[in-house]
Design a protein around this motif. Sequence first.
Motif, PDB file in Angstrom:
ATOM      1  N   UNK A   1      -1.671  11.038 -17.990  1.00 20.26           N
ATOM      2  CA  UNK A   1      -0.889  11.187 -16.770  1.00 20.26           C
ATOM      3  C   UNK A   1      -1.054   9.983 -15.846  1.00 20.26           C
ATOM      4  N   UNK A   2       0.052   9.570 -15.233  1.00 20.93           N
ATOM      5  CA  UNK A   2       0.019   8.622 -14.123  1.00 20.93           C
ATOM      6  C   UNK A   2      -0.057   7.156 -14.498  1.00 20.93           C
ATOM      7  N   UNK A   3      -0.313   6.336 -13.486  1.00 22.50           N
ATOM      8  CA  UNK A   3      -0.322   4.878 -13.638  1.00 22.50           C
ATOM      9  C   UNK A   3      -1.226   4.391 -14.764  1.00 22.50           C
ATOM     10  N   UNK A   4      -2.415   4.967 -14.825  1.00 17.35           N
ATOM     11  CA  UNK A   4      -3.414   4.493 -15.788  1.00 17.35           C
ATOM     12  C   UNK A   4      -3.610   5.464 -16.944  1.00 17.35           C
TER      13      UNK A   4
ATOM     14  N   UNK B   1      -6.454  11.334 -18.754  1.00 18.32           N
ATOM     15  CA  UNK B   1      -6.454  12.725 -19.191  1.00 18.32           C
ATOM     16  C   UNK B   1      -7.340  13.492 -18.211  1.00 18.32           C
ATOM     17  N   UNK B   2      -7.008  14.733 -17.964  1.00 17.81           N
ATOM     18  CA  UNK B   2      -7.666  15.500 -16.904  1.00 17.81           C
ATOM     19  C   UNK B   2      -9.190  15.531 -17.057  1.00 17.81           C
ATOM     20  N   UNK B   3      -9.672  15.797 -18.239  1.00 20.41           N
ATOM     21  CA  UNK B   3     -11.125  15.880 -18.449  1.00 20.41           C
ATOM     22  C   UNK B   3     -11.818  14.561 -18.120  1.00 20.41           C
ATOM     23  N   UNK B   4     -11.250  13.453 -18.550  1.00 15.06           N
ATOM     24  CA  UNK B   4     -11.826  12.142 -18.263  1.00 15.06           C
ATOM     25  C   UNK B   4     -11.765  11.823 -16.771  1.00 15.06           C
ATOM     26  N   UNK B   5     -10.688  12.242 -16.139  1.00 15.73           N
ATOM     27  CA  UNK B   5     -10.488  11.989 -14.714  1.00 15.73           C
ATOM     28  C   UNK B   5     -11.565  12.699 -13.884  1.00 15.73           C
ATOM     29  N   UNK B   6     -11.806  13.957 -14.200  1.00 13.19           N
ATOM     30  CA  UNK B   6     -12.835  14.722 -13.497  1.00 13.19           C
ATOM     31  C   UNK B   6     -14.208  14.119 -13.763  1.00 13.19           C
ATOM     32  N   UNK B   7     -14.483  13.766 -15.015  1.00 13.83           N
ATOM     33  CA  UNK B   7     -15.761  13.140 -15.374  1.00 13.83           C
ATOM     34  C   UNK B   7     -15.987  11.872 -14.557  1.00 13.83           C
TER      35      UNK B   7
ATOM     36  N   UNK C   1      -6.226   4.504  -9.115  1.00 17.19           N
ATOM     37  CA  UNK C   1      -6.607   3.086  -9.063  1.00 17.19           C
ATOM     38  C   UNK C   1      -8.096   2.928  -8.756  1.00 17.19           C
ATOM     39  N   UNK C   2      -8.607   3.713  -7.813  1.00 11.38           N
ATOM     40  CA  UNK C   2     -10.030   3.623  -7.455  1.00 11.38           C
ATOM     41  C   UNK C   2     -10.926   4.050  -8.610  1.00 11.38           C
ATOM     42  N   UNK C   3     -10.553   5.111  -9.303  1.00 13.54           N
ATOM     43  CA  UNK C   3     -11.345   5.541 -10.456  1.00 13.54           C
ATOM     44  C   UNK C   3     -11.276   4.509 -11.585  1.00 13.54           C
TER      45      UNK C   3
END
Length: 87
Positions: free
Chosen positions: A30-33, A36-42, A61-63
Amino acid sequence: MEQLLDRLAMCESSNNPKAIRPKDPETPSIGLYQWQIESYVWAGRRYGLPHGDIWDPAEQRELTKAIIIDGRGPQHWKNCWRKYNLN
């Protein structure tokens, strides 16, 4: 760093913050980069950064920046990293 982030966003999503890739094996990217949800939360938890809205381009972008600073960019975005030699 900002130029690298711009190039990565262009490669991952054609710079489209609403991009979604439903064909990924487990969950859509999902999104600019293309997170995946699990990786994003991690990543949000690991780096102590906001991670409540995967659709927020500034948050992504910050993540993404934190992952790159930590030396994990080539692992996380391996295809674009190799394609554009983003070292």
